[in-house]
Design a protein around this motif. Sequence first.
Motif, PDB file in Angstrom:
ATOM      1  N   THR A 173     -13.156 -45.889 -17.913  1.00 56.60           N
ATOM      2  CA  THR A 173     -11.811 -46.285 -17.744  1.00 56.60           C
ATOM      3  C   THR A 173     -11.321 -45.933 -16.351  1.00 56.60           C
ATOM      4  N   GLN A 174     -11.225 -44.187 -16.524  1.00 54.34           N
ATOM      5  CA  GLN A 174     -10.211 -44.101 -15.571  1.00 54.34           C
ATOM      6  C   GLN A 174     -10.241 -43.469 -13.912  1.00 54.34           C
ATOM      7  N   VAL A 175     -11.770 -43.567 -13.628  1.00 52.50           N
ATOM      8  CA  VAL A 175     -12.591 -43.230 -12.462  1.00 52.50           C
ATOM      9  C   VAL A 175     -12.916 -44.328 -12.012  1.00 52.50           C
ATOM     10  N   ASN A 226      -7.425 -45.376  -4.335  1.00 49.89           N
ATOM     11  CA  ASN A 226      -7.761 -46.386  -5.085  1.00 49.89           C
ATOM     12  C   ASN A 226      -9.371 -46.107  -5.797  1.00 49.89           C
ATOM     13  N   ALA A 227      -9.482 -45.113  -5.790  1.00 46.94           N
ATOM     14  CA  ALA A 227     -11.051 -45.009  -6.437  1.00 46.94           C
ATOM     15  C   ALA A 227     -10.900 -45.510  -7.971  1.00 46.94           C
ATOM     16  N   GLY A 228      -9.716 -45.401  -8.670  1.00 46.03           N
ATOM     17  CA  GLY A 228      -9.591 -46.075 -10.390  1.00 46.03           C
ATOM     18  C   GLY A 228      -9.392 -47.039 -10.314  1.00 46.03           C
ATOM     19  N   ARG A 229      -9.343 -47.908  -8.966  1.00 47.79           N
ATOM     20  CA  ARG A 229      -9.388 -49.755  -8.984  1.00 47.79           C
ATOM     21  C   ARG A 229     -10.863 -50.350  -9.084  1.00 47.79           C
ATOM     22  N   GLU A 230     -10.791 -50.718  -9.781  1.00 42.00           N
ATOM     23  CA  GLU A 230     -12.474 -51.939 -10.075  1.00 42.00           C
ATOM     24  C   GLU A 230     -12.494 -53.056  -8.467  1.00 42.00           C
ATOM     25  N   GLY A 236     -16.833 -50.103 -14.457  1.00 39.12           N
ATOM     26  CA  GLY A 236     -16.771 -51.482 -15.676  1.00 39.12           C
ATOM     27  C   GLY A 236     -16.590 -51.302 -16.428  1.00 39.12           C
ATOM     28  N   SER A 237     -17.724 -50.248 -17.282  1.00 42.71           N
ATOM     29  CA  SER A 237     -18.678 -50.339 -18.164  1.00 42.71           C
ATOM     30  C   SER A 237     -18.365 -48.607 -18.468  1.00 42.71           C
ATOM     31  N   PRO A 238     -18.774 -48.441 -19.874  1.00 35.19           N
ATOM     32  CA  PRO A 238     -19.499 -46.694 -20.529  1.00 35.19           C
ATOM     33  C   PRO A 238     -20.989 -46.735 -19.471  1.00 35.19           C
ATOM     34  N   THR A 239     -21.603 -47.859 -19.535  1.00 39.23           N
ATOM     35  CA  THR A 239     -22.956 -48.326 -19.799  1.00 39.23           C
ATOM     36  C   THR A 239     -23.207 -47.763 -17.758  1.00 39.23           C
ATOM     37  N   ALA A 257     -14.926 -38.087 -11.889  1.00 37.05           N
ATOM     38  CA  ALA A 257     -15.671 -37.938 -13.615  1.00 37.05           C
ATOM     39  C   ALA A 257     -15.959 -36.466 -13.783  1.00 37.05           C
ATOM     40  N   GLN A 258     -16.381 -35.237 -12.788  1.00 38.27           N
ATOM     41  CA  GLN A 258     -16.620 -34.304 -12.731  1.00 38.27           C
ATOM     42  C   GLN A 258     -15.533 -33.651 -13.348  1.00 38.27           C
ATOM     43  N   TYR A 259     -14.871 -33.669 -12.811  1.00 37.38           N
ATOM     44  CA  TYR A 259     -13.701 -33.002 -12.840  1.00 37.38           C
ATOM     45  C   TYR A 259     -12.086 -33.025 -14.380  1.00 37.38           C
ATOM     46  N   LEU A 260     -13.152 -34.436 -14.724  1.00 37.25           N
ATOM     47  CA  LEU A 260     -12.117 -34.893 -15.871  1.00 37.25           C
ATOM     48  C   LEU A 260     -12.781 -34.348 -17.047  1.00 37.25           C
ATOM     49  N   LEU A 261     -14.692 -33.822 -16.668  1.00 39.60           N
ATOM     50  CA  LEU A 261     -14.878 -33.333 -18.041  1.00 39.60           C
ATOM     51  C   LEU A 261     -14.453 -32.619 -18.065  1.00 39.60           C
TER      52      LEU A 261
END
Length: 323
Positions: A282-284, A221-225, A287-290, A266-270
Amino acid sequence: MHSVAVLALDQVIPFDLSAPVEVFSRTRLPDGRPAYRVRICAPKEEVDAGVFTLRAWHGLEALAEADTIILPGTTDPTLPLPPEVREALRAAAANGTRIASVCAGAFVLAATGLLDGRRATTHWAAAPLLAELHPAVEVDPDVLYVDEGQFLTSAGAAAALDLCLHMIRTDHGSAVAADAARLSVMPLEREGGQAQFIVHAQPPAPAGATMEPVLSWLEENAGRELTLEDIAAHSGMSTRTLNRRFREQTGTTPLQWLHRARVRRAQYLLETTAHPVERIATQVGFGSPTAFRDRFKRVVGTSPYAYRRAFRGAEGAEGARTG
């Protein structure tokens, strides 16, 4: 002419030895003269290099004559350092000789005691062992190289090239170093503080630990906030009890563990997609890109854009241009 001595010990790693020899021996001054005289030395005439036997033309006396000593890594960094080698290196250091290590060569330098109280690096996979064997050394596993003035250490074998170019720039300026970089087909701009690009593994829980089901749920559930309260409610514990048990069994907090899980994803997706940073954030589950960029840089040591560029090249990095 600046003299460089490359010290070969039994089980020396061939690339660790050849990389500095090639870089320094091919470096030229603006008028075409060689910038360095390079000699390979060893405590005995023949050295076991694994796939071949190396014959060294110079003994340890070359260390006393060198301006710079390079210590390549060995396949077994736990091998005891011969006393005569330790004494020769300490004597050279006392005379002000610059000493640099390549990868696991940091173990050789640390065994002399010359790194005690100093910051150093080595290949990230060997860093925990270096810290364990030499607790007086401040081991930084996340950088390409460390320059402590007289003593320098580098990470993996490729980082040895970065360190060599750094020393050439220090000795002869950027123009000479840039020419050496072109000959090595290397960028000159990689600095020592750039991160070693590694996938940061999660702190493991002991087998049979009560937190194992919670860890599995967090991974899924890491993709959830998720908040700490969300995790505590799922585990059936108070936030205080959850934090205490989590730290006891993993050495970190639930939210820190969750952030690392997100960064690892995120490393895998990059590495494998061209998704923009905003989408990956958002995928990982950030809450925000920042917030994503900030956390990614704190964990990995570089920005998402720089990470993707390192793995996928300039074209693949376009999707993370805002990273």
